[in-house]
Design a protein around this motif. Structure first.
Motif, PDB file in Angstrom:
ATOM      1  N   ALA A  97       6.338   2.380  -9.976  1.00  0.00           N
ATOM      2  CA  ALA A  97       6.796   1.005 -10.223  1.00  0.00           C
ATOM      3  C   ALA A  97       6.213   0.034  -9.200  1.00  0.00           C
ATOM      4  O   ALA A  97       5.858  -1.104  -9.540  1.00  0.00           O
ATOM      5  N   ALA A  98       6.095   0.478  -7.945  1.00  0.00           N
ATOM      6  CA  ALA A  98       5.516  -0.381  -6.905  1.00  0.00           C
ATOM      7  C   ALA A  98       4.037  -0.649  -7.194  1.00  0.00           C
ATOM      8  O   ALA A  98       3.561  -1.777  -7.007  1.00  0.00           O
ATOM      9  N   VAL A  99       3.311   0.377  -7.645  1.00  0.00           N
ATOM     10  CA  VAL A  99       1.895   0.194  -7.994  1.00  0.00           C
ATOM     11  C   VAL A  99       1.757  -0.794  -9.149  1.00  0.00           C
ATOM     12  O   VAL A  99       0.901  -1.692  -9.130  1.00  0.00           O
ATOM     13  N   ILE A 100       2.617  -0.646 -10.151  1.00  0.00           N
ATOM     14  CA  ILE A 100       2.572  -1.544 -11.310  1.00  0.00           C
ATOM     15  C   ILE A 100       2.913  -2.974 -10.902  1.00  0.00           C
ATOM     16  O   ILE A 100       2.235  -3.932 -11.299  1.00  0.00           O
ATOM     17  N   ALA A 101       3.965  -3.139 -10.093  1.00  0.00           N
ATOM     18  CA  ALA A 101       4.363  -4.475  -9.648  1.00  0.00           C
ATOM     19  C   ALA A 101       3.264  -5.128  -8.805  1.00  0.00           C
ATOM     20  O   ALA A 101       2.982  -6.327  -8.955  1.00  0.00           O
ATOM     21  N   ALA A 102       2.632  -4.349  -7.924  1.00  0.00           N
ATOM     22  CA  ALA A 102       1.545  -4.892  -7.109  1.00  0.00           C
ATOM     23  C   ALA A 102       0.365  -5.299  -7.984  1.00  0.00           C
ATOM     24  O   ALA A 102      -0.264  -6.345  -7.756  1.00  0.00           O
ATOM     25  N   ALA A 103       0.055  -4.485  -9.008  1.00  0.00           N
ATOM     26  CA  ALA A 103      -1.049  -4.814  -9.913  1.00  0.00           C
ATOM     27  C   ALA A 103      -0.747  -6.088 -10.708  1.00  0.00           C
ATOM     28  O   ALA A 103      -1.630  -6.937 -10.892  1.00  0.00           O
ATOM     29  N   LEU A 104       0.486  -6.245 -11.155  1.00  0.00           N
ATOM     30  CA  LEU A 104       0.856  -7.450 -11.901  1.00  0.00           C
ATOM     31  C   LEU A 104       0.824  -8.682 -11.010  1.00  0.00           C
ATOM     32  O   LEU A 104       0.441  -9.776 -11.447  1.00  0.00           O
ATOM     33  N   ALA A 105       1.227  -8.515  -9.756  1.00  0.00           N
ATOM     34  CA  ALA A 105       1.150  -9.635  -8.815  1.00  0.00           C
ATOM     35  C   ALA A 105      -0.301 -10.015  -8.549  1.00  0.00           C
ATOM     36  O   ALA A 105      -0.648 -11.203  -8.473  1.00  0.00           O
ATOM     37  N   GLN A 106      -1.165  -9.021  -8.421  1.00  0.00           N
ATOM     38  CA  GLN A 106      -2.582  -9.295  -8.215  1.00  0.00           C
ATOM     39  C   GLN A 106      -3.204  -9.944  -9.441  1.00  0.00           C
ATOM     40  O   GLN A 106      -4.156 -10.733  -9.319  1.00  0.00           O
TER      41      GLN A 106
END
Length: 295
Positions: A97-106
């Motif tokens: 979930a952290a990887v996905i959230a970071a990717a969406l923020a990027q």
């Protein structure tokens, strides 16, 4: 003026030029990038805080159980660890979930960079939350597929250098929506390998900066993590907890704040990757033009 800035973006640069251009773009337009990404960055910070707090509480218990079995039986019994599978699943889910959230923020940053690449200007976000769903989907797909290829290469030391061109492939895939990921990989991997040296220098220097700055920013969270960790270890061997009741929520809040700042410390990797991609494209265009002139 806009056309001039666009030409400068597609300019063949040394690694120093890439670092300079990426840093300048980030600093000079920070308010716009922050306005576009703050909400998704905050979601990432909350997920990362949940992961840090969970591991601070549960990991000591798992370690004590394993050490006790090693001491008594000189081995570890998997049956006794089955109750911790749920915790392990929760940690894996939070990491994903952290990887996905970071990717969406990027992705919110990539949306601005794509317009910058087309017009030469970083647009002003129309609101505090205006996501680009197409860019989010493309960024998320690119990040997950790149990680899927990169992680096995990094696990084996001898193959780790072959993961470097994937950084360029990722940016090429996100910035050029006309091709699929695997087609971009086939076309761009060899090109990235040709520019391995400059990519290595840019990634090495930016990673060094992120490690040093990240250690400072995340220091309060790491101190509280260690305090909770040692307190939980003490409880498991019979000592009183000795921690105030507000320690756990304070740890979570500290992780949120530190993770939020850490996200923006990591962003130079994105901006310098953006200019590294532009530099490689410009060099390849010059190379093709030279071939045409010779013919």
């Amino acid at each position: 003026m806009e056309q001039e800035e666009k030409i400068i973006l597609q300019k063949a640069r040394s690694y120093r030029g890439i670092l300079s251009a990426g840093t300048h773009l980030y600093i000079s337009n920070f308010r716009r990038f922050f306005k576009a990404s703050w909400l998704t960055a905050l979601i990432y910070a909350f997920i990362n805080a949940a992961l840090g707090t969970l591991t601070a509480i549960k990991v000591p218990e798992l370690i004590v159980v394993i050490l006790q079995q090693l001491q008594r039986y000189n081995g570890v019994f998997i049956e006794s660890l089955q109750s911790y599978l749920v915790i392990l699943a929760e940690c894996i889910a939070l990491i994903l979930a952290a990887v996905i959230a970071a990717a969406l923020a990027q992705a919110t940053i990539f949306a601005l960079l794509k317009e910058h690449g087309e017009t030469g200007n970083v647009p002003v976000p129309g609101s505090w939350w205006k996501p680009s769903t197409s860019m989010m989907g493309r960024t998320l797909k690119g990040v997950l597929l790149t990680l899927l290829i990169t992680i096995p290469l990094l696990v084996l030391v001898l193959t780790a250098p072959f993961a470097l061109p994937l950084w360029y492939v990722l940016f090429k895939y996100i910035m050029e929506p006309s091709a699929g990921y695997w087609a971009t990989l086939r076309k761009g991997y060899g090109r990235g390998m040709e520019h391995w040296g400059s990519l290595f220098l840019v990634i090495f220097l930016i990673t060094l900066f992120i490690l040093l700055a990240g250690m400072i920013v995340m220091l309060p969270a790491h101190i509280l993590y260690l305090a909770n960790y040692r307190a939980q270890m003490g409880v498991l061997i019979g000592d009183p907890l000795g921690m105030p009741s507000y320690m756990l929520p304070m740890t979570f809040i500290t992780f949120v704040l530190c993770s939020f700042l850490y996200f923006y410390i990591c962003l130079p990797m994105l901006f310098n990757g953006y200019y590294a991609y532009g530099s490689i494209e410009a060099k390849e265009l010059e190379h093709e033009q030279q071939k045409l002139n010779i013919q």
